[in-house]
Design a protein around this motif. Structure first.
Motif, PDB file in Angstrom:
ATOM      1  N   TYR A   1      35.123  42.772  50.889  1.00 41.70           N
ATOM      2  CA  TYR A   1      34.617  44.007  50.268  1.00 41.70           C
ATOM      3  C   TYR A   1      33.386  43.704  49.418  1.00 41.70           C
ATOM      4  N   LEU A   2      33.417  42.566  48.711  1.00 39.22           N
ATOM      5  CA  LEU A   2      32.309  42.195  47.846  1.00 39.22           C
ATOM      6  C   LEU A   2      31.061  41.804  48.623  1.00 39.22           C
ATOM      7  N   LYS A   3      31.212  41.417  49.871  1.00 35.52           N
ATOM      8  CA  LYS A   3      30.057  41.080  50.709  1.00 35.52           C
ATOM      9  C   LYS A   3      29.270  42.318  51.143  1.00 35.52           C
ATOM     10  N   ILE A   4      29.897  43.469  51.031  1.00 32.90           N
ATOM     11  CA  ILE A   4      29.289  44.712  51.508  1.00 32.90           C
ATOM     12  C   ILE A   4      28.353  45.257  50.438  1.00 32.90           C
ATOM     13  N   ASP A   5      27.092  45.440  50.782  1.00 31.39           N
ATOM     14  CA  ASP A   5      26.068  45.856  49.826  1.00 31.39           C
ATOM     15  C   ASP A   5      26.186  47.356  49.550  1.00 31.39           C
TER      16      ASP A   5
END
Length: 470
Positions: A43-47
Motif C-alpha cells: 500500500y505504501l508503494k502506491i503513490d
C-alpha cells in the motif's frame, strides 16, 4: 498441581470464548494480522501524494483485496483520479426489524509529500527493516487503513452474527480538507451513512510512558480557520525604493500577528485531557497537568510549555501560523499586491467572526484584506456511549491501559460526521513510544511490525465486543 491445571484450563476457555473460536465460529485472526505487514508494505508503494492525490490507485489496490476475500464494495470518483471506496458487513435485524446504529471504520488514502533528500529510505518504498515498515502514510493513515481492513476481513471470515452494519470506508483528500473525500461522499452519497451512529477514525492512539501505557481517544479538535491576506500598494521599479509598498505593509502586518499571544482559555476537554495525563508526568509537570487552570496563571510555565511541548501549549489558546508568502514574480518589480496565508486554529468554543474582528484590529491596516479560505464548525463527541465503553474494555485487556479523552490540535475528517450528529472518535489500535510519532508529516515515517499485528488483533476484538450478537 491439579488445581493449577484446572485454573489454566478455565483461563484458556475464557480466552477462547472471547476470541470467538467456540460455537462453530472460525476466527483465524493471527493469519489476518500476519498478512497486514506485506499488505501495508505494498500500500505504501502506491503513490497517492496529495497534491494531486490520485487516490484511484489506492482504490484499485483495496478493491483487489476485497475481491480476493469475496466482499462486495462500491467506489466513486469525486473528480478525475480522486477515488473513494466503501464496503459493508451486514448486521442482522432484531425481531422488530431493527439494527443498532452502524459503525464506520474510516481512513484516508492520500498522503502528504515527502522529501527524499531527508529520508534514509525512499518514502514510497514500503521497506520492511529493523522491525518497522517505512513509508509516507505508514501512520497517517495507510497503516490504520490496513488494520481496519484486516480486522474487517477477519470479522467477515468469523461467521459471527452482527447486531449492526460495519463499514470499511477509504477516502480521498483528507490532507487538503477532505472536500473530494469524506465531505463529497456525505454530500453526494448520503445513503452510505443513513444508519451510521459511530465512526472510528485517525486522531488518537496508545502512547507509552516508560513501562506504562495510556490510550488517548480524540473526542474534539481545534477548528481550522485558513486565511489569505492581501496587501495593496503602488507598483514600481525595484531600483527606486518607495516609503511603503504592498510588501512592506504585509511584512508589518504579519509581524504584528506573529508577536501576538492570544488569550489563554482552558476549556473543559483540555483540562480533562491534561489531568488524565498527569500521572505519567514527572516533577512539577505532574502537579501542573493535574491543576492546569492554576498552572497557566504562571507566565513562566506557559513559556516552558511552548518551548518543550508546543502541541500541548497550542491547546490552551487560539493560534495562527504564517505558512505561505507571495510577492512579485520578478526581482526588479515592486508588486501592486502581496499575499500571505495563515493557518489559524481556534478552540472549539470560539466564534470565528469575533476572531476575525480581533485579527483585523491586530493587523490595523485598511490596505490589508482578509479572505477566509476554509473553516469548519466545532463539535464534541460524548464519552458515555457503548463504543467508548468497548474501547475502554479492549484497552484494559490488550494493554492494561486507561483511556483518556483528548483534544487534537489538528483536524481530521471526523468533523464532517460530527456535524451530522454522528459520534466520532479518533482511535487507532497502536501504541507509540516517544519519538515514533515524529515521522507523521516528517521524515522516515514508520510503523512497527509487531505494533501493526497487535493492532489488527486488538481492533478485531473491539469489533467483536461492540458488534457481535450475544
Amino acid at each position: 498441581m491439579r488445581r493449577k491445571i484446572s485454573v489454566m484450563l478455565k483461563s484458556l476457555m475464557v480466552l477462547a470464548v472471547s476470541l470467538g473460536v467456540m460455537q462453530g465460529v472460525k476466527a483465524d485472526v493471527a493469519t489476518f494480522a500476519e498478512e497486514a505487514v506485506p499488505r501495508l508494505s505494498q500500500y505504501l508503494k502506491i503513490d497517492t501524494v496529495n497534491p494531486p492525490g490520485n487516490e484511484y490507485r489506492g482504490v484499485a489496490y483495496l478493491s483487489k483485496l476485497l475481491d480476493d476475500a469475496g466482499i462486495a464494495y462500491e467506489s466513486a470518483e469525486s473528480a478525475k483520479g480522486r477515488g473513494n471506496l466503501w464496503a459493508k458487513l451486514e448486521g442482522t435485524a432484531d425481531k422488530d426489524g431493527n439494527k443498532k446504529p452502524a459503525l464506520v471504520l474510516l481512513h484516508h488514502i492520500d498522503v502528504v509529500p515527502a522529501d527524499l533528500n531527508f529520508w534514509t529510505v525512499d518514502p514510497l518504498s514500503g521497506d520492511v527493516a529493523n522491525g518497522y515498515i517505512y513509508g509516507r502514510g505508514a501512520i497517517d493513515t495507510k497503516g490504520l487503513g490496513i488494520a481496519h481492513l484486516q480486522a474487517f476481513l477477519a470479522l467477515a471470515d468469523s461467521g459471527l452474527k452482527l447486531n449492526r452494519d460495519i463499514l470499511f470506508v477509504a477516502t480521498a483528500d483528507e490532507e487538503a480538507g477532505g472536500f473530494f473525500g469524506a465531505g463529497w461522499l456525505i454530500e453526494n452519497r448520503p445513503d452510505i451513512f443513513a444508519n451510521v451512529g459511530y465512526v472510528l477514525n485517525e486522531g488518537g492512539s496508545g502512547r507509552s510512558f516508560g513501562e506504562d501505557i495510556a490510550v488517548m481517544v480524540e473526542v474534539t479538535q481545534k477548528v481550522p480557520l485558513w486565511l489569505r491576506l492581501t496587501a495593496l500598494g503602488k507598483p514600481g521599479h525595484g531600483s527606486a525604493p518607495q516609503m511603503q509598498t504592498s510588501v512592506t505593509r504585509l511584512i508589518r502586518g504579519l509581524k504584528r500577528v506573529s508577536e501576538t499571544e492570544f488569550p489563554v482559555n482552558v476549556i473543559a476537554p483540555v483540562a480533562q485531557m491534561f489531568e488524565g495525563l498527569a500521572p505519567y508526568q514527572s516533577g512539577a509537570d505532574r502537579s501542573n497537568f493535574a491543576n492546569l487552570s492554576k498552572a497557566v496563571e504562571n507566565p513562566d510555565y506557559l513559556l516552558g510549555l511552548k518551548l518543550n511541548n508546543p502541541g500541548g501549549h497550542a491547546l490552551l489558546r487560539n493560534t495562527c501560523s504564517i505558512t505561505t508568502l507571495e510577492g512579485s514574480s520578478k526581482i526588479n518589480v515592486v508588486p501592486a499586491q502581496a499575499h500571505a496565508e495563515l493557518d489559524c486554529r481556534l478552540l472549539p468554543d470560539q466564534d470565528p467572526e469575533a476572531f476575525l474582528v480581533d485579527l483585523n484590529n491586530i493587523i490595523n491596516d485598511k490596505q490589508i484584506t482578509i479572505e477566509r479560505i476554509m473553516g469548519f464548525t466545532p463539535a464534541i463527541s460524548r464519552t458515555d456511549t457503548s463504543l467508548y465503553k468497548a474501547i475502554v474494555k479492549v484497552s484494559e485487556q490488550a494493554f492494561g491501559a486507561p483511556v483518556i479523552p483528548t483534544v487534537a490540535g489538528g483536524f481530521t475528517d471526523s468533523h464532517f460526521f460530527r456535524d451530522l450528529g454522528i459520534t466520532s472518535y479518533g482511535y487507532s489500535p497502536f501504541v507509540y513510544a516517544p519519538g515514533e510519532f515524529s515521522g507523521v508529516h516528517g521524515n522516515d515515517e514508520r510503523l512497527g511490525v509487531e505494533n501493526l499485528k497487535k493492532g489488527v488483533r486488538t481492533l478485531y476484538q473491539l469489533l467483536v465486543d461492540f458488534a457481535a450478537q450475544p
